[in-house]
Every structure is written in C-alpha cells, then in structure tokens.
Enzyme design. Structure first.
Site, mmCIF file in Angstrom:
data_model
loop_
_atom_site.group_PDB
_atom_site.id
_atom_site.type_symbol
_atom_site.label_atom_id
_atom_site.label_comp_id
_atom_site.label_asym_id
_atom_site.label_seq_id
_atom_site.Cartn_x
_atom_site.Cartn_y
_atom_site.Cartn_z
ATOM 1 C CD GLU A 39 -1.237 0.105 3.703
ATOM 2 O OE1 GLU A 39 -2.228 0.822 3.547
ATOM 3 O OE2 GLU A 39 -0.995 -0.529 4.745
ATOM 4 C CE LYS A 126 19.853 -13.121 -11.777
ATOM 5 N NZ LYS A 126 19.723 -12.089 -12.827
ATOM 6 C CG ASN A 166 19.225 -7.946 -12.844
ATOM 7 O OD1 ASN A 166 18.105 -8.433 -12.749
ATOM 8 N ND2 ASN A 166 20.211 -8.276 -12.046
#
Length: 329
Positions: A39, A126, A166
């Site tokens: 949140e 990966k 990444n």
C-alpha cells in the site's frame, strides 16, 4: 495498438511496472489498473502519477479470487509480479514458489476466466539453464505461459513472454548497488571483475515489450539483441564519473550467482528465429513455414548459447555515456 484498451499490471509498483505505466499512459490507453500488495508504494506512485485513468488495487497474485475480480473487463495483462532477488528466493524457496509459480497459475486462469485478449509475462536470463531457486521458478513461470496456449481450449487469450537480464539502474541490479555502496561507505564490494552482464536500459526493455505485444504470436518468447559489459568495466566507469579514489573489496560469489548471463541455451537454438531487433523462441509444433515467411523471420545461424561472454562488449566510455544518460548518477 493499445489505444483505448483496459490494462492490468501485476506488481505494478516495481521499477518496470512504474516505467510501463508512464509509457502506457502516453499510448492513450483507456484504463491502467495497478495490482500489487504494497500500500505504501501504491500511495507514493499515486502521488507521483496523477492521472484519472489510473486505478490502484491492493492484492496478491497468490489470491486468485481477488486477482480474478481485478481482471474484470481487462483487455491486456502485463505480469511483472515476482519475488526477484536471488538470495531471498534461495533462503525462502517455498515463498518463491507460491508467488512465482502458483501466482502465475492464478494469473493464467484469471485471464481465461475473464476472456482477457492478451497476457505477457516478464521473464529473466536466470530461467535459462537455471542454477538457483529464483531461476527455476521463473523457468516454470515462462513454461506455464507458453503452455497456456495449449491449455486454454476455446478461450481466446494469447500468452507470450519476453526474456532479458537485469535492467541497468533497476532496483537490485549491480549499477545502483555500486553507487549506493560508494555513497554510504566509500567502497565497492565485487565478486569477480571478469563476470559479464547483458546491458539493457529501461527504454530498451519497454520497447521489447511493445514489439512483443505488436508482433507476437501464441507461445512465443521475445529476447532482445544486446551487447554486454564486464563488471570490472562498469565499476571503472562509475568510479571515473564520481571522480575520486574508491576502495574495492573482493567478496565471495553469492549463492546461485552465475558468472555469465545466458538468454538462449543450446537446446533452444533449434526453435529460435530472428527479426531485425529480436530473437524469438517458438514453441515446438507451432512454427509454420507460411507464418515465418509472412513475418520475415529467419532461422538463427549461431550454434552456441546466446550468452553475455559471446557478444560485443561495451567499453568504459560507452558505459559512462549510458550511466549519465539514464541519470543513475
């Protein structure tokens, strides 16, 4: 392409989800629903991106009922939610399975239940010949998405994936880690300077996603054509930009960490085609000659795995230019 469409992004408050939201809003989509469990991140994102087309829904991909309700009326789903950090998954494998595998099953079934037109999942290097728990769960995620095209029966949802390493500058990647270490302790920890990593910026990742949405067919995995860099060259580029002497400390390789990244392994080459910008792995049994010709796809010519030690390396000056352009420093 996506104009007027209703979009849902799982894990929408992450680095990719936030960047994807900005891009989608520029595409004049109808609605973007951000589905995530944090949140605080949702509150921050809502304050930064003030747009009446945005909707924020608290929920977890582990909760199929909530996820299915969130997908009501949705046209396209981007599945970015995952436990992503290698050491976290290594020490919490059951939790990684619940989010990355069972959560993906919930996404697939919710898409079918709500007649979503297209769903795209974000894969990772990966997942290729996985060495660690994270990679194994992401391999299953990818396989589940491509296999969903056989599982769906009369439902019309198209399931595809993109796969890359990444993003330079994303949370948890090596560049911001080095920068944070320098700012905090005045030193860098490095495992092996000879390690290589594919280089992809956030813009390149988003471009790949949009090419896949535009051109992809059932069960395909889109992989971008990329250059790579050595960890040592990245370290040198960052130090030169900062302009002061930095101590470098050698540390052991992390559990599950690979020396080089691989985006296509040897066994996948037989099913791999290429376009101008991407490699495309097609599910065995669905590649038809007419489809390949109509899309101007060609069989790849390489015979060895597509890995970060076998592509063109970016030099230090090029890395400095990229780091500055991406405003990492």
């Amino acid at each position: 392409m996506l104009q007027g469409k209703k979009i849902l992004i799982t894990g929408g408050t992450g680095s990719l989800g936030t960047a994807l939201t900005h891009r989608l809003l520029k595409e004049n989509v109808g609605v973007v629903r951000i589905y995530s469990r944090d949140e605080w991140k949702q509150t921050q994102m809502q304050e930064k991106i003030r747009d009446k087309r945005l909707r924020f829904l608290i929920g977890d991909v582990r909760d199929k009922d909530r996820l299915s309700r969130a997908m009501e009326g949705i046209d396209v789903v981007f599945h970015t939610a995952a436990l992503k950090h290698v050491p976290v998954a290594e020490y919490n494998p059951f939790e990684a399975i619940k989010t990355n595998v069972i959560g993906t099953q919930n996404v697939i079934e919710s898409c079918l239940d709500n007649e979503v037109k297209m769903a795209l999942a974000i894969g990772t290097d990966k997942a290729v010949s996985p060495l660690n728990t994270y990679g194994a769960t992401k391999l299953l995620m990818e396989r589940m998405f491509t296999a969903a095209n056989f599982y769906k029966g009369a439902h019309k949802t198209d399931f595809l994936c993109v796969r890359y390493g990444n993003v330079l500058g994303s949370r948890g990647s090596v560049a911001p880690k080095f920068i944070e270490q320098i700012q905090k302790d005045g030193k860098i920890t490095i495992t092996d300077p000879r390690m290589t990593r594919f280089n992809i910026t956030m813009k390149q990742a988003l471009d790949l996603i949009f090419r896949a949405i535009k051109n992809g067919k059932d069960g395909e995995v889109f992989i971008p054509k990329l250059k790579a860099y050595t960890v040592d060259e990245l370290k040198n580029a960052i130090i030169e930009i900062i302009g002061k002497k930095i101590q470098v400390q050698k540390i052991p390789v992390r559990p599950g960490e690979k020396f080089h990244e691989t985006l296509i392994n040897k066994d996948e080459i037989a099913y791999t085609f290429e376009s101008k910008d991407d490699y495309i792995i097609r599910s065995p049994g669905v590649e038809t000659l007419s489809d390949v010709k109509s899309r101007n796809l060609k069989k790849v010519k390489f015979t060895e795995p597509y890995s970060s030690d076998k592509v063109e390396l970016i030099n230090k000056q090029e890395l400095k230019d990229i780091i500055l352009k991406e405003k990492l420093l």
